[in-house]
Design a protein around this motif. Structure first.
Motif: not given
Length: 352
Positions: A336, A250, A334
């Motif tokens: 996001t 990531q 992650d």
């Protein structure tokens, strides 16, 4: 010349309609009061011309300077100042609150505007912010929450998420216009001068509620060519450190997302990588160049993380650090927006 009304710092600058820096454009570009516009009464060449003449004939230099100032003031009155109404209240300053600021302020007051000047000019402002930064960073109860972690864990993006959530954020890389590494300067951009960085730093921290937490990112003592002023560096070393973690795959994805200009213009990347030859060796840098040429971006970024950035991060941890050990760890799955918003909420809750 009769001196006009002056103000001393500190002073509420919000009471003025506008702040006018009458220094030459080169002086203004190096640094200026936050929000000030530049209406030079002498441009860079004129200032040099008058200064050179002054060494030979002070009277002739003053006469030339007066003529140039009058001509430039006329341009400003028929240009940027033409639409100002009778309630216009400008604050005018030059380097030391001398002839340049007094000249324009006198003309503006002759029009009917209440123009005032800063006692001591820009030089006094520099002294004031230097002392005020020391005062601010030494304020009892003022705490920094410092986000740490290796390259690519989205610390800066998390800071921006915190800011959107109304948290107080000190974005040092944003103020320095540099991401703090060999790849940290965006193409076709420049870092501010050291003085302008410190003025922007003061403008930011002077607006904080120092009784409430402030979030920032762990930085080295230098961000590109900008160095942290001693009061800031000392304050960073007393902060509450939160270590941010993100899986390496990531992290690689994040760097590709965060540095799109390198994949779009790889010719900008290779010269920067070559600067690491002395540190990482010719063979390693050549391998990176080959990966870039082949467009193997995932492979390249993973190698740069493992074979350069993580080594630097571990070495910094092994040596005597300016920062205390992390008091807590925050693991991201992650980067996001949803994940960063959850992380920001957790950080805000922990700081209460």
């Amino acid at each position: 010349m009769k001196h006009v009304e002056t103000i001393s710092l500190p002073h509420d600058l919000g009471e003025f309609s506008e702040i006018i820096d009458v220094r030459a454009p080169g002086e203004y570009a190096e640094d200026h009061l936050p929000g000030a516009i530049n209406l030079p009464v002498l441009d860079d060449d004129e200032r040099k011309q008058v200064g050179t003449l002054y060494k030979q004939d002070p009277f002739a230099a003053r006469r030339l300077g007066a003529a140039l100032i009058a001509a430039n003031a006329a341009k400003h009155l028929s240009g940027p100042l033409a639409s100002k109404d009778k309630n216009y209240t400008p604050l005018v300053y030059c380097w030391r609150g001398g002839m340049r600021s007094n000249s324009l302020a006198y003309i503006l007051r002759s029009v009917g505007w209440r123009a005032r000047i800063i006692e001591g000019g820009y030089k006094t402002f520099r002294k004031f912010i230097t002392e005020d930064l020391e005062r601010i960073f030494a304020t009892p109860g003022f705490q920094l929450t410092v986000l740490s972690g290796p390259t690519g864990v989205a610390k800066t993006r998390l800071l921006h998420t915190l800011q959107k959530a109304s948290a107080q954020v000190l974005d040092l890389e944003g103020l320095a216009n540099h991401r703090g590494s060999v790849l940290g300067l965006a193409p076709e951009t420049e870092q501010p001068s050291q003085k302008h960085f410190e003025s922007s730093l003061w403008q930011t921290v002077s607006q904080f509620d120092l009784s409430q937490p402030v979030f920032t990112e762990a930085e080295s003592n230098r961000i590109g060519r900008i160095h942290c002023p001693p009061p800031l560096w000392k304050k960073l070393g007393t902060g509450r450190v939160v270590e941010i973690k993100l899986p390496i795959d990531q992290r690689a994805e994040f760097l590709l997302d965060d540095y799109p200009h390198f994949t779009e213009r790889p010719e900008l990347l290779k010269p920067l990588l070559s600067r690491l030859t002395k540190l990482r060796g010719h063979e390693q840098v050549t391998a990176w160049h080959e990966q870039v040429d082949a467009g193997k971006w995932q492979e390249f970024v993973a190698s740069v993380l493992k074979d350069h950035y993580d080594l630097v991060y571990r070495r910094a941890g092994d040596e005597k650090s300016n920062y205390p050990a992390p008091s807590t760890t925050l693991e991201l799955t992650d980067f996001t927006p949803e994940q960063l918003q959850l992380a920001a909420q957790k950080l805000i809750a922990q700081s209460q």
